[in-house]
Scaffold this active site. Structure first.
Site, PDB file in Angstrom:
ATOM      1  N   GLU A  10       0.786  -1.201   0.053  1.00  0.00           N
ATOM      2  CA  GLU A  10       0.036   0.012   0.010  1.00  0.00           C
ATOM      3  C   GLU A  10       1.109   1.249  -0.001  1.00  0.00           C
ATOM      4  O   GLU A  10       2.022   1.133   0.504  1.00  0.00           O
ATOM      5  CB  GLU A  10      -0.837  -0.237   1.306  1.00  0.00           C
ATOM      6  CG  GLU A  10      -2.332  -0.447   0.918  1.00  0.00           C
ATOM      7  CD  GLU A  10      -3.385   0.714   0.405  1.00  0.00           C
ATOM      8  OE1 GLU A  10      -2.863   1.460  -0.507  1.00  0.00           O
ATOM      9  OE2 GLU A  10      -4.515   0.869   0.494  1.00  0.00           O
ATOM     10  N   ASP A  11       0.400   2.350  -0.683  1.00  0.00           N
ATOM     11  CA  ASP A  11       1.078   3.479  -0.478  1.00  0.00           C
ATOM     12  C   ASP A  11       0.691   4.012   0.975  1.00  0.00           C
ATOM     13  O   ASP A  11       1.892   4.614   1.632  1.00  0.00           O
ATOM     14  CB  ASP A  11       0.487   4.652  -1.518  1.00  0.00           C
ATOM     15  CG  ASP A  11      -1.034   4.776  -1.444  1.00  0.00           C
ATOM     16  OD1 ASP A  11      -1.736   4.053  -0.799  1.00  0.00           O
ATOM     17  OD2 ASP A  11      -1.441   5.435  -2.281  1.00  0.00           O
ATOM     18  N   ASP A  17      -4.630   5.246   6.141  1.00  0.00           N
ATOM     19  CA  ASP A  17      -4.993   6.373   6.840  1.00  0.00           C
ATOM     20  C   ASP A  17      -6.001   5.885   7.912  1.00  0.00           C
ATOM     21  O   ASP A  17      -5.961   5.617   8.953  1.00  0.00           O
ATOM     22  CB  ASP A  17      -5.526   7.507   5.585  1.00  0.00           C
ATOM     23  CG  ASP A  17      -6.298   8.587   6.171  1.00  0.00           C
ATOM     24  OD1 ASP A  17      -5.810   9.142   7.354  1.00  0.00           O
ATOM     25  OD2 ASP A  17      -7.076   9.447   5.367  1.00  0.00           O
ATOM     26  N   PHE A  63      -1.801  15.760   4.423  1.00  0.00           N
ATOM     27  CA  PHE A  63      -1.976  15.031   3.171  1.00  0.00           C
ATOM     28  C   PHE A  63      -0.872  15.234   2.327  1.00  0.00           C
ATOM     29  O   PHE A  63      -0.261  16.130   1.994  1.00  0.00           O
ATOM     30  CB  PHE A  63      -3.122  15.739   2.433  1.00  0.00           C
ATOM     31  CG  PHE A  63      -3.963  14.859   1.292  1.00  0.00           C
ATOM     32  CD1 PHE A  63      -4.681  13.748   1.479  1.00  0.00           C
ATOM     33  CD2 PHE A  63      -3.421  15.117   0.259  1.00  0.00           C
ATOM     34  CE1 PHE A  63      -5.245  12.959   0.739  1.00  0.00           C
ATOM     35  CE2 PHE A  63      -3.781  14.113  -0.960  1.00  0.00           C
ATOM     36  CZ  PHE A  63      -4.942  13.166  -0.747  1.00  0.00           C
ATOM     37  N   ARG A  67       1.477  12.353  -8.775  1.00  0.00           N
ATOM     38  CA  ARG A  67       1.825  11.171  -8.796  1.00  0.00           C
ATOM     39  C   ARG A  67       3.544  10.729  -9.146  1.00  0.00           C
ATOM     40  O   ARG A  67       4.049   9.962  -8.531  1.00  0.00           O
ATOM     41  CB  ARG A  67       0.934  10.075  -9.448  1.00  0.00           C
ATOM     42  CG  ARG A  67      -0.386   9.678  -8.989  1.00  0.00           C
ATOM     43  CD  ARG A  67      -1.023   8.431  -9.530  1.00  0.00           C
ATOM     44  NE  ARG A  67      -2.438   8.353  -9.748  1.00  0.00           N
ATOM     45  CZ  ARG A  67      -2.905   7.972  -8.660  1.00  0.00           C
ATOM     46  NH1 ARG A  67      -2.329   7.644  -7.559  1.00  0.00           N
ATOM     47  NH2 ARG A  67      -4.397   7.975  -8.618  1.00  0.00           N
TER      48      ARG A  67
END
Ligand code: IMP
Ligand code: MG
Length: 175
Positions: A96-97, A100, A149, A162
């Site tokens: 996963e990036d 959260d 964020f 990205r």
């Protein structure tokens, strides 16, 4: 207008990804390993991680959609592109990036568990803790982050940023 502040440089990301790959290689040596990347955010992280792994492995991808807009994930998640690998009896590493709220990775883990893999481990580049709604035990964490964020290195804001090589925190709101 968004203002960006450098958080993790490409050099520090590279160093950390190599360390993670080294740890995973030692932990899962001799095992039948499948990396499952979560599209789109994890595509760059997975590409780097996979190339630093010193053990044989295969790669697959899943794409998930969550209802609700903006930058907060909702609880309603569906698989829009499934993996094509038979993971029964294998060691799965979800790549996963960022984690959260924890909804996404929890949903994915449950769906993958139904297919009887030998184990599922979670490897996330960033573990963002402040908005966590479901307890998630990530086995491999690149960076722990309290809040903010972030974009770059696969992570987007509204599909932008990205492909930045470094990771930045976005500050919104000031025109
Ligand atoms: P969770 O379900 O809330 O854990 O959300 C995880 C997903 O939300 C990630 O895979 C990202 O796609 C997205 N996300 C959460 N925080 C960020 C961020 O700071 N930058 C970019 N995407 C994020
Ligand atoms: Mg994602």
């Amino acid at each position: 207008m968004e203002e960006k502040k450098l958080l993790y440089s490409k050099e520090s990301i590279d160093r950390r990804v190599k360390e993670l790959a080294g740890t995973i290689s030692r932990d899962l040596e001799g095992k039948d390993v499948v990396l499952v990347g979560v599209l789109k955010g994890a595509f760059i992280f997975l590409a780097d991680l996979a190339r630093h792994l010193e053990i044989p492995h295969t790669v697959d991808f899943v794409r998930l959609a969550s209802y609700g807009s903006g930058s907060v994930s909702s609880e309603k998640i569906t698989i829009t592109k499934d993996i094509e690998t038979d993971i029964e009896g294998k060691e799965v590493i979800v790549v996963e990036d960022i984690i959260d709220t924890g909804y996404t990775v929890t949903f994915l883990r449950e769906r993958l568990e139904e297919r009887a893999p030998h184990s599922i481990k979670v490897c996330t580049l960033i573990d963002k803790k402040q908005r966590r709604k479901i307890a998630v035990n990530a086995d491999y964490v690149g960076f722990a982050l309290d809040e903010g964020f972030v974009v770059g290195y696969g992570l987007d804001f509204d599909e932008k940023f990205r492909c930045l090589p470094d990771i930045y925190v976005i500050k919104e709101g000031e025109p």
